[in-house]
Design a protein around this motif. Sequence first.
Motif, mmCIF file in Angstrom:
data_model
loop_
_atom_site.group_PDB
_atom_site.id
_atom_site.type_symbol
_atom_site.label_atom_id
_atom_site.label_comp_id
_atom_site.label_asym_id
_atom_site.label_seq_id
_atom_site.Cartn_x
_atom_site.Cartn_y
_atom_site.Cartn_z
ATOM 1 N N SER A 42 0.818 -1.212 0.000
ATOM 2 C CA SER A 42 0.000 0.000 0.000
ATOM 3 C C SER A 42 0.853 1.263 0.000
ATOM 4 C CB SER A 42 -0.934 0.005 1.206
ATOM 5 O OG SER A 42 -0.194 -0.027 2.411
ATOM 6 N N SER A 43 2.093 1.169 0.495
ATOM 7 C CA SER A 43 2.991 2.322 0.478
ATOM 8 C C SER A 43 3.643 2.502 -0.887
ATOM 9 C CB SER A 43 4.085 2.163 1.544
ATOM 10 O OG SER A 43 3.526 2.110 2.838
ATOM 11 N N ALA A 44 3.889 1.380 -1.563
ATOM 12 C CA ALA A 44 4.582 1.443 -2.851
ATOM 13 C C ALA A 44 3.637 1.653 -4.029
ATOM 14 C CB ALA A 44 5.393 0.160 -3.058
ATOM 15 N N PHE A 45 2.393 1.181 -3.895
ATOM 16 C CA PHE A 45 1.464 1.250 -5.017
ATOM 17 C C PHE A 45 0.140 1.871 -4.563
ATOM 18 C CE2 PHE A 45 4.214 -2.450 -5.562
ATOM 19 C CZ PHE A 45 4.771 -2.211 -6.811
ATOM 20 N N ASP A 46 -0.265 2.932 -5.216
ATOM 21 C CA ASP A 46 -1.522 3.601 -4.868
ATOM 22 C C ASP A 46 -2.726 2.680 -5.077
ATOM 23 O OD1 ASP A 46 -0.213 5.909 -4.162
ATOM 24 O OD2 ASP A 46 -0.413 6.835 -6.160
ATOM 25 N N ALA A 47 -2.691 1.878 -6.119
ATOM 26 C CA ALA A 47 -3.794 0.960 -6.394
ATOM 27 C C ALA A 47 -3.954 -0.049 -5.257
ATOM 28 C CB ALA A 47 -3.567 0.242 -7.720
ATOM 29 N N ALA A 48 -2.829 -0.541 -4.760
ATOM 30 C CA ALA A 48 -2.874 -1.490 -3.639
ATOM 31 C C ALA A 48 -3.429 -0.825 -2.392
ATOM 32 C CB ALA A 48 -1.476 -2.049 -3.369
ATOM 33 N N ALA A 49 -3.070 0.427 -2.172
ATOM 34 C CA ALA A 49 -3.568 1.162 -1.000
ATOM 35 C C ALA A 49 -5.077 1.290 -1.050
ATOM 36 C CB ALA A 49 -2.912 2.531 -0.927
ATOM 37 N N ARG A 50 -5.620 1.527 -2.246
ATOM 38 C CA ARG A 50 -7.067 1.694 -2.381
ATOM 39 C C ARG A 50 -7.803 0.377 -2.111
ATOM 40 N NH1 ARG A 50 -5.469 4.688 -7.224
ATOM 41 N NH2 ARG A 50 -5.622 6.936 -6.793
ATOM 42 N N ILE A 51 -7.104 -0.738 -2.303
ATOM 43 C CA ILE A 51 -7.712 -2.043 -2.036
ATOM 44 C C ILE A 51 -7.550 -2.427 -0.564
ATOM 45 C CG2 ILE A 51 -7.587 -4.515 -2.548
ATOM 46 C CD1 ILE A 51 -6.648 -3.749 -5.371
#
Length: 255
Positions: A87-96
């Motif tokens: 979530s820190s490295a990828f914005d898409a992962a953070a949104r999930i």
Amino acid sequence: MKSKVRKTAENALYAVAVVGLIFAVWSIAAAVVGSEFIMPTVPDTFRALGETLALPSFWRALGATLLRCVLSFAVSVALFFALFFLSSAFDAAARIVRPIVSVLRTLPTMAVSLVLAIWTGAKVAPIVLGVLVIMPVLYSSAAARAGTVPKELREIARLCGASRAQRFFNVTLPYAAGGFSESLPSALSFTVKIVIAAEILMQTAGSIGILMYKAQVYYMTATLLALVAAAVIVSVALEYIARAVLTVTLSRFGG
């Protein structure tokens, strides 16, 4: 140096005073109630604690419960770090990840434990429940601290060509690590409470939880209080050990 020793002595004195106050209130309550089945005396409870500690079945149950606690905590920390990195490295992962964590934090613990008992069995369910409770707490704490990282610092690291992993380990993680010495030991202690509570609810065989459940069913209140005291001692000891290890580790990392 003297001030540090004095502060330690004062803290110890306050701790002794609090314990003394608890025993005093306990003794008064036991005298007022006048029933060992409802409120046993302090000596009766310590006698029951000694008898409990002498039983091989207690140590086997303690070992099984501690193993569940360690496994649950280890999985929680591993899952937390993985999700925190993504979530820190990828914005898409953070949104999930963020909505999932929010949902996990609002789940009714006891209701979920009953479902887990059906899906995974009484021996595994306490471990899974610990993960579902502890991981979101760790993630939310770290995410809040990571949110204090200055945007300029993130941008400088990006412009300097740092990879996502480098930005995480050299920028985001140091900010979040400042809270690890507090959040991780507290999470370990909380894991012990969650696992034992789940063992009681699910009546997990060969566990501290089932010993507490049986003591309550047969009105062995002194034994029940002795088991609670043993669980508290173990929980506090694990927390202090983890706190000491993390303090040393983080100080070396920071140095």
